[in-house]
Write an enzyme that holds these catalytic residues in place. Structure first.
Site, PDB file in Angstrom:
ATOM      1  N   GLY A 311       0.809  -1.214   0.000  1.00  0.00           N
ATOM      2  CA  GLY A 311       0.000   0.000   0.000  1.00  0.00           C
ATOM      3  C   GLY A 311       0.842   1.263   0.000  1.00  0.00           C
ATOM      4  O   GLY A 311       0.545   2.231  -0.691  1.00  0.00           O
ATOM      5  N   ALA A 312       1.931   1.237   0.794  1.00  0.00           N
ATOM      6  CA  ALA A 312       2.798   2.407   0.900  1.00  0.00           C
ATOM      7  C   ALA A 312       4.062   2.008   1.654  1.00  0.00           C
ATOM      8  O   ALA A 312       4.127   0.934   2.260  1.00  0.00           O
ATOM      9  CB  ALA A 312       2.088   3.549   1.625  1.00  0.00           C
ATOM     10  N   ASN A 315       9.438   5.563   3.935  1.00  0.00           N
ATOM     11  CA  ASN A 315      10.767   6.162   3.829  1.00  0.00           C
ATOM     12  C   ASN A 315      10.775   7.565   4.451  1.00  0.00           C
ATOM     13  O   ASN A 315       9.909   8.382   4.141  1.00  0.00           O
ATOM     14  CB  ASN A 315      11.178   6.275   2.359  1.00  0.00           C
ATOM     15  CG  ASN A 315      10.840   5.039   1.556  1.00  0.00           C
ATOM     16  OD1 ASN A 315      11.316   3.961   1.819  1.00  0.00           O
ATOM     17  ND2 ASN A 315       9.973   5.216   0.567  1.00  0.00           N
ATOM     18  N   GLU A 348       1.382   5.935   7.511  1.00  0.00           N
ATOM     19  CA  GLU A 348       2.766   6.203   7.098  1.00  0.00           C
ATOM     20  C   GLU A 348       3.373   7.395   7.841  1.00  0.00           C
ATOM     21  O   GLU A 348       4.564   7.388   8.155  1.00  0.00           O
ATOM     22  CB  GLU A 348       2.831   6.429   5.580  1.00  0.00           C
ATOM     23  CG  GLU A 348       2.281   5.285   4.742  1.00  0.00           C
ATOM     24  CD  GLU A 348       2.876   3.929   5.093  1.00  0.00           C
ATOM     25  OE1 GLU A 348       4.075   3.860   5.443  1.00  0.00           O
ATOM     26  OE2 GLU A 348       2.133   2.922   5.031  1.00  0.00           O
TER      27      GLU A 348
END
Length: 939
Positions: A311-312, A315, A348
């Site tokens: 999905g993601a 970083n 995230e």
């Protein structure tokens, strides 16, 4: 023998010495490098004699030849004298390496070339120093390397997209978690080897380069190339390093604390980035306030990558996303899409603190990253977008965790993982969802303030460092002043008085309690029996498909004990009671006579409850008579528990179905969807097995019993998030079940849309349903596939693809699989989802399973063993099987793997699930059949 003969023999023996040595080493399992020499390290984990301090990385990707060259200079500190340096490298050609002592860095000494040994089995290389590297001194490792841009989704890989005019464009991007930084540059690729990074990227003028930190300068190189230099990073793990070379466009804004936030996408999709920017700014500001720790970087980029497996990826400063997780198109994205985008961004951004600022020491504790990020989705979205009602979604997070954790093939939250495959398998429902649900239970136990203060203490104490689960418990247990600290717990006097279980004798060490949730797998089943004012409780292990009378039951229960923070309320109480169950059995004294008791208030606890005696009867009667006496979460929890208990033989299926009969009076959508959802699961199981009389009975029952609520649904986009979700789910199910008014309306909307060449805007809440019905004709299917090719909306493509997989024409389903394997029209990133959804289609289940069996080697070329895609392919094509013949077929296939996945945990999971399905049918099919005869009105 002549002298010459003796010389020849000696030469042959000398020439074969390394070969003989290699055979001896192999017999003793010593590691042999690719050149036949002994590799000086035999463990999967790197030695700790040397630690990296700073990386200076220069990368030049060539988007024409699709390869890249690079140089990495790693400043290292030698902690213990050694003659070799072990670090990671995978699929890289090392073209040169030197080691330079720190004192020679300011001179012209370029260092001496050193020999490089490669050991691919452990994805390691060894630099062999000419003389020992001295302890407590720094050195610089200089390594030159080259490789092709990876074809998959890991390391430094190629991604593509097509413009509106059909031009194919290429970009290069990274995805390193968990062990793929080594595919992009030689490095110490373990989370505890944190260092700073200075990155330089060469590119052509029409491209831009992005990395974790802001660009500080651009140099012109010979040949027209540009080289972007990025600021020195904060101290971080290698898996968080990221860089991209592309031609994307961005939209930007600045937070109240001065952080520049940018959202990047391919140029044609730039207008779909604005919602993500709004969310990211709000979320970043929320987290800075909640954690009381400033975001440490000057910028935060969010980038939609056309080819992305998960999905993601979090970083630091450069978060990468699948397009469906970031881009919002008001014309084609529904509220479910908005919820998904919002919570993924929240997830995230939470990682920028949980995972990036403080990183787990090793992958066995990945839940410290992922469980917390999943939990913080709920906290952040509740605060920033309360109208999305994520609390209701969180119930499903815990239901999903329980489905996985109720199997004997589950694993503890903290679990050993050494190899890359084992590490990848840790990214599952236990680490993410169970981790989040256990944290939510702990928050409810400690109170919100104590929990938040513990989180802040943990983040501050381990900033730019690594931590273990014990470090979290220690931070949670030490969050107050000395006068409030008692027995390993921190409570103010008022908190102690407010919670019944916070008496002095129960001030236990937090670690002791939480170890029962993280170091042992499974879920407690709390068995409740009320007699007057006394409630007797005892705990067991909740294990699906295993009954008390089974011979293995006692052995599977042995040794399991949880410290369960129970909550309960009764017909006579105005508040929630609390009791910490630390033993197998206990009693609770109620304050007065009651007619019913309900445990696990609002399902804040991670446990299943069974009510013995007349416990279930009293609750079912309550739901029939006055269901609003319980909150909608408690009603949803009861429905879930009832159907779970059927699978362990504690409650009969007809009683669970009886419980749902109150739903025609249900005004809240979450319990309604939960009940209808179980009926749909039963229908799909019968439909796939071809048990037509029961499938028809379920179809009639659902359409009769829920007709009024189905007929109330409008084909529009109005209403609350909850109402919109109900509309999407109910109309979708009604059309699948062949409800004539539903099919007629969907066909009408589809025809209107086709006649307008797609220019008519359809209500987004029913878009998937309209496409589903449109795809049932050959003409409609072909029109949808053509529209799929040209659509610029990733969320719309998702809906179209879902509809295309539900065709009853196996030739069309085969075409979808072929297109997904080719990766042009349908991206290979969607292959696993395509095959899994085809497998749920009765017309496609055999097709999908046979494809996986016949193309296993090709699938492993596209996806790494242990990756989410491989696990989804295995689970998606087999976990619905429910016959002994299918079970044997799956066993035979998995037994033939021969090193191509035999060790995967997901194999044991699906075998257990199939066995559970078989047993469920054997025990409950006749009950279901009889119940339908008694409850379906004949027409």
């Amino acid at each position: 023998m002549t002298a010459m003969g003796k010389i020849l023999i000696l030469q042959v023996l000398k020439m074969s010495a390394w070969f003989q040595f290699a055979l001896i080493c192999k017999a003793h399992q010593d590691p042999i490098a690719t050149n036949g020499h002994l590799f000086p390290w035999n463990k999967v984990r790197l030695p700790d004699k040397i630690v990296p301090v700073h990386y200076d990385l220069r990368i030049h990707p060539n988007l024409t030849s699709l390869n890249f060259t690079g140089t990495v200079k790693i400043e290292v500190l030698v902690k213990e004298e050694t003659s070799f340096v072990i670090l990671h490298s995978k699929d890289l050609e090392i073209t040169g390496a030197t080691i330079i002592p720190e004192e020679d860095l300011e001179t012209d000494n370029l260092g001496k070339n050193v020999s490089v040994l490669e050991y691919p089995s452990h994805e390691q290389i060894a630099l062999q120093a000419a003389e020992p590297l001295a302890a407590h001194r720094k050195y610089r490792l200089c390594i030159e390397f080259c490789a092709s841009l990876a074809e998959g989704f890991d390391g430094f890989y190629k991604s593509t997209y097509r413009t509106v005019d059909g031009e194919k464009r290429i970009l290069a991007t990274t995805d390193f978690e968990p062990t793929a930084a080594r595919m992009a540059f030689p490095c110490f690729d373990e989370p505890s080897f944190k260092a700073t990074f200075s990155i330089k990227i060469s590119r052509e003028r029409q491209h831009l380069a992005l990395s974790n930190m802001p660009k500080i300068r651009t140099l012109e190189l010979e040949g027209g190339l540009l080289e972007d230099h990025f600021d020195k990073s904060v101290k971080m793990s290698t898996y968080l390093v990221a860089y991209i070379v592309c031609d994307f466009r961005a939209v930007s804004a600045v937070t109240s604390s001065g952080i520049k936030v940018s959202v990047y996408a391919v140029p044609e999709k730039w207008n779909q980035t604005h919602y993500a920017l709004e969310v990211a700014v709000k979320m970043l500001e929320f987290y800075e306030h909640y954690f009381n720790i400033s975001y440490p970087l000057p910028k935060q980029d969010l980038v939609a990558i056309p080819d992305f497996q998960s999905g993601a990826m979090e970083n630091w400063g450069l978060i990468t996303y699948r397009e469906t997780s970031l881009l919002y198109d008001p014309q084609t994205s529904c509220d479910a899409d908005k919820l998904w985008i919002t919570k993924v961004i929240g997830h995230e951004l939470a990682h920028q603190w949980f995972g990036n600022l403080v990183t787990m020491e090793w992958w066995n504790d990945i839940w410290l990253n992922e469980g917390f990020a999943r939990y913080m989705e709920r906290v952040s979205v509740n605060s920033t977008y309360p109208d999305i009602q994520i609390d209701d979604y969180f119930l499903n997070v815990c239901f999903g965790a329980m489905a996985r954790d109720s199997l004997n093939s589950s694993h503890p939250i903290t679990n050993p993982a050494e190899t890359p495959t084992q590490i990848m398998e840790m990214f599952d429902a236990v680490s993410y969802d169970k981790g989040a649900c256990v944290l939510n239970m702990l928050k409810d136990f400690l109170t919100e303030d104590v929990f938040q203060n513990g989180v802040i203490r943990y983040l501050r104490r381990y900033s730019y460092k690594n931590a273990k689960s014990d470090d979290l418990w220690d931070s949670m247990a030490n969050t107050c002043s000395e006068e409030d600290f008692t027995g390993g717990f921190c409570y103010t006097r008022s908190q102690a008085e407010a919670h019944a279980y916070h008496h002095a004798e129960e001030h236990m060490h937090l670690k002791e309690m939480m170890d029962t949730w993280t170091l042992q797998m499974g879920i407690p089943l709390v068995v409740v029996e009320r007699s007057g004012k006394q409630v007797r409780i005892h705990q067991e292990r909740f294990l699906k498909g295993v009954l008390q009378e089974d011979p293995e039951w006692a052995a599977l229960q042995s040794g399991y004990l949880w410290h369960v923070p129970l909550t309960y309320f009764t017909s006579g109480s105005g508040s929630v009671g609390r009791h910490l169950l630390r033993t197998k059995s206990d009693t609770i004294e109620l304050e007065g006579e009651v007619s019913w008791v309900k445990f696990n208030s609002d399902m804040n606890g991670y446990y299943v409850v069974h009510y013995e005696g007349d416990g279930w009867d009293s609750l079912i009667h309550l739901l029939d008579r006055n269901h609003t006496a319980l909150s909608h979460k408690d009603r949803t929890n009861l429905i879930h528990n009832a159907f779970q208990l059927v699978s362990v033989g504690r409650l009969s299926l007809d009683r669970a179905l009886d419980l749902t009969s109150y739903l025609r009076r249900e005004s809240e959508n979450i319990p309604l969807l939960q009940g209808v959802g179980y009926l749909e699961v039963l229908y799909r199981m019968m439909d796939r097995r071809g048990i037509s009389d029961v499938a028809d009975g379920l179809k009639r029952y659902i359409l009769q019993y829920f007709k009024s609520v189905i007929d109330k649904q409008t084909w529009s986009d109005g209403g609350s998030v909850s109402e919109k979700r109900l509309r999407t789910e109910l109309l979708g199910l009604a059309c699948v079940l062949g409800y004539p008014p539903c099919i007629e309306k969907a066909n009408q909307l589809f025809t209107s849309w086709v006649n307008s060449n797609g220019s008519v805007s359809l209500p987004t809440d029913v878009l998937r349903t309209v496409y589903l019905i449109g795809a049932q004709t050959s003409e409609g299917w072909n029109q949808l596939l053509e529209y799929y090719r040209i659509s610029l909306s990733a969320t719309e493509k998702n809906k179209i693809l879902s509809a295309l997989t539900q065709s009853r024409d196996t030739d069309k389903l085969t075409k979808l699989i072929d297109l997904s394997m080719e990766g042009e029209v349908i991206k290979t990133q969607d292959l696993a989802a395509v095959i899994a959804t085809i497998s749920r289609n009765p017309a496609g289940q055999a097709l999908a399973w046979n494809f996986v069996r016949n193309n296993w080697s090709k699938l492993l070329e596209k996806f790494h063993l242990g990756s989410s895609s491989i696990r989804a392919l295995i689970s998606g094509t087999t976990s619905h099987f429910s016959s002994k013949e299918e079970l044997e077929e799956v066993k035979v296939f998995f037994d033939s793997f021969e090193g191509q996945g035999q060790e995967l945990r997901i194999i044991q999971v699906v075998l257990e699930v199939i066995q559970k399905n078989i047993r469920w049918l054997e025990r409950n099919l006749h009950v279901l059949r009889k119940w339908l005869v008694d409850n379906v009105q004949r027409t």
